[in-house]
Design a protein around this motif. Structure first.
Motif, PDB file in Angstrom:
ATOM      1  N   ASN A   1       0.811  -1.225   0.000  1.00 28.03           N
ATOM      2  CA  ASN A   1       0.000   0.000   0.000  1.00 28.03           C
ATOM      3  C   ASN A   1       0.845   1.277   0.000  1.00 28.03           C
ATOM      4  N   GLU A   2       2.029   1.189  -0.581  1.00 30.30           N
ATOM      5  CA  GLU A   2       2.919   2.338  -0.743  1.00 30.30           C
ATOM      6  C   GLU A   2       2.800   2.786  -2.197  1.00 30.30           C
ATOM      7  N   LYS A   3       1.653   3.401  -2.485  1.00 25.25           N
ATOM      8  CA  LYS A   3       1.229   3.685  -3.862  1.00 25.25           C
ATOM      9  C   LYS A   3       2.175   4.629  -4.608  1.00 25.25           C
ATOM     10  N   ASP A   4       2.610   5.705  -3.962  1.00 25.28           N
ATOM     11  CA  ASP A   4       3.483   6.664  -4.651  1.00 25.28           C
ATOM     12  C   ASP A   4       4.806   6.019  -5.058  1.00 25.28           C
ATOM     13  N   SER A   5       5.389   5.264  -4.158  1.00 25.74           N
ATOM     14  CA  SER A   5       6.645   4.571  -4.483  1.00 25.74           C
ATOM     15  C   SER A   5       6.430   3.583  -5.621  1.00 25.74           C
ATOM     16  N   ALA A   6       5.311   2.869  -5.569  1.00 29.70           N
ATOM     17  CA  ALA A   6       5.014   1.900  -6.625  1.00 29.70           C
ATOM     18  C   ALA A   6       4.926   2.589  -7.977  1.00 29.70           C
ATOM     19  N   ARG A   7       4.283   3.731  -8.021  1.00 27.82           N
ATOM     20  CA  ARG A   7       4.148   4.461  -9.289  1.00 27.82           C
ATOM     21  C   ARG A   7       5.509   4.883  -9.839  1.00 27.82           C
ATOM     22  N   GLU A   8       6.388   5.321  -8.965  1.00 29.41           N
ATOM     23  CA  GLU A   8       7.724   5.728  -9.406  1.00 29.41           C
ATOM     24  C   GLU A   8       8.501   4.537  -9.962  1.00 29.41           C
ATOM     25  N   PHE A   9       8.398   3.409  -9.286  1.00 31.44           N
ATOM     26  CA  PHE A   9       9.129   2.228  -9.745  1.00 31.44           C
ATOM     27  C   PHE A   9       8.577   1.703 -11.064  1.00 31.44           C
ATOM     28  N   ILE A  10       7.261   1.713 -11.228  1.00 34.91           N
ATOM     29  CA  ILE A  10       6.705   1.211 -12.484  1.00 34.91           C
ATOM     30  C   ILE A  10       7.084   2.125 -13.644  1.00 34.91           C
ATOM     31  N   LYS A  11       7.140   3.425 -13.389  1.00 35.87           N
ATOM     32  CA  LYS A  11       7.576   4.361 -14.440  1.00 35.87           C
ATOM     33  C   LYS A  11       8.996   4.037 -14.886  1.00 35.87           C
ATOM     34  N   LYS A  12       9.854   3.785 -13.918  1.00 34.35           N
ATOM     35  CA  LYS A  12      11.252   3.476 -14.243  1.00 34.35           C
ATOM     36  C   LYS A  12      11.352   2.142 -14.986  1.00 34.35           C
ATOM     37  N   ALA A  13      10.583   1.149 -14.562  1.00 34.36           N
ATOM     38  CA  ALA A  13      10.609  -0.151 -15.236  1.00 34.36           C
ATOM     39  C   ALA A  13      10.216  -0.003 -16.701  1.00 34.36           C
ATOM     40  N   ILE A  14       9.161   0.762 -16.944  1.00 31.22           N
ATOM     41  CA  ILE A  14       8.667   0.949 -18.308  1.00 31.22           C
ATOM     42  C   ILE A  14       9.641   1.784 -19.134  1.00 31.22           C
ATOM     43  N   GLU A  15      10.289   2.735 -18.475  1.00 30.93           N
ATOM     44  CA  GLU A  15      11.301   3.545 -19.164  1.00 30.93           C
ATOM     45  C   GLU A  15      12.448   2.654 -19.657  1.00 30.93           C
ATOM     46  N   LEU A  16      12.802   1.667 -18.855  1.00 25.26           N
ATOM     47  CA  LEU A  16      13.891   0.759 -19.217  1.00 25.26           C
ATOM     48  C   LEU A  16      13.448  -0.335 -20.192  1.00 25.26           C
ATOM     49  N   ASP A  17      12.172  -0.717 -20.117  1.00 25.29           N
ATOM     50  CA  ASP A  17      11.676  -1.794 -20.972  1.00 25.29           C
ATOM     51  C   ASP A  17      10.161  -1.650 -21.121  1.00 25.29           C
ATOM     52  N   GLU A  18       9.748  -1.204 -22.288  1.00 25.58           N
ATOM     53  CA  GLU A  18       8.327  -0.924 -22.526  1.00 25.58           C
ATOM     54  C   GLU A  18       7.432  -2.153 -22.430  1.00 25.58           C
ATOM     55  N   SER A  19       8.004  -3.334 -22.513  1.00 25.67           N
ATOM     56  CA  SER A  19       7.183  -4.547 -22.431  1.00 25.67           C
ATOM     57  C   SER A  19       6.521  -4.705 -21.061  1.00 25.67           C
ATOM     58  N   PHE A  20       7.015  -3.970 -20.089  1.00 21.03           N
ATOM     59  CA  PHE A  20       6.422  -4.055 -18.761  1.00 21.03           C
ATOM     60  C   PHE A  20       5.077  -3.335 -18.671  1.00 21.03           C
ATOM     61  N   ILE A  21       4.728  -2.544 -19.682  1.00 18.42           N
ATOM     62  CA  ILE A  21       3.408  -1.909 -19.699  1.00 18.42           C
ATOM     63  C   ILE A  21       2.336  -2.998 -19.717  1.00 18.42           C
ATOM     64  N   GLU A  22       2.461  -3.911 -20.639  1.00 20.99           N
ATOM     65  CA  GLU A  22       1.468  -4.985 -20.771  1.00 20.99           C
ATOM     66  C   GLU A  22       1.498  -5.903 -19.555  1.00 20.99           C
ATOM     67  N   ALA A  23       2.683  -6.228 -19.087  1.00 21.31           N
ATOM     68  CA  ALA A  23       2.795  -7.094 -17.917  1.00 21.31           C
ATOM     69  C   ALA A  23       2.088  -6.471 -16.718  1.00 21.31           C
ATOM     70  N   ALA A  24       2.273  -5.169 -16.535  1.00 21.13           N
ATOM     71  CA  ALA A  24       1.662  -4.478 -15.394  1.00 21.13           C
ATOM     72  C   ALA A  24       0.141  -4.489 -15.473  1.00 21.13           C
ATOM     73  N   ARG A  25      -0.385  -4.417 -16.675  1.00 21.97           N
ATOM     74  CA  ARG A  25      -1.842  -4.416 -16.849  1.00 21.97           C
ATOM     75  C   ARG A  25      -2.465  -5.749 -16.456  1.00 21.97           C
TER      76      ARG A  25
END
Length: 153
Positions: free
Chosen positions: A119-143
């Motif tokens: 439930n650390e939503k802000d941190s999660a958002r920052e990490f997912i942004k970085k993951a997607i920045e490094l590898d766009e395939s994580f967009i679909e995985a996250a969904r």
């Protein structure tokens, strides 16, 4: 010579998708041969294939202490801990891992999952942004990830 044969056989069982047989094979190793990095890697692979998260987490943590500069073992240990419901320990495992972890998109993705679960939503958002920045395939995985339900990408 026996250790090499056991490792080769265990590897073969894993390639065939037979983790129980791989683990049975690895039981034939004695003493330091059973603590050898390659033996532990095969054990970890078999345990994870069987979803034996408790045993796998112990093996992965053993590998982390033996090879503290290998990011893969920290990722595996954290994943297993998370699967056991020990997400706080998974997060700590990754934070305590080698700095090289930060170069991997999967590290940031897993951190997003663990923070979101805790439930650390802000941190999660920052990490997912970085993951997607490094590898766009994580967009679909996250969904599709059960750990990120409700996180808008």
């Amino acid at each position: 010579m026996v250790a090499k044969q056991v490792l080769r056989a265990a590897s073969g069982w894993l390639e065939l998708g037979m983790p129980d047989d791989a683990l049975d094979e690895l039981k034939g190793l004695q003493g330091k041969d059973s603590e050898d990095r390659r033996a532990l890697e095969l054990t970890l692979s078999a345990q994870m294939a069987k979803e034996s998260w408790k045993d796998a987490s112990e093996t992965a943590l053993q590998l982390c202490s033996q090879v503290a500069d290998d990011p893969d073992f920290f990722l595996s240990a954290a994943f297993c801990l998370h699967e056991l419901g020990k997400t706080d320990k998974a997060l700590k495992c990754l934070k305590d891992g080698p700095q090289a972890l930060e170069e991997f998109a999967v590290y940031h993705y897993n951190m997003a999952c663990y923070h979101w679960t805790l439930n650390e939503k802000d941190s999660a958002r920052e990490f997912i942004k970085k993951a997607i920045e490094l590898d766009e395939s994580f967009i679909e995985a996250a969904r599709e990830d059960r750990d990120l339900v409700g996180l808008e990408i």
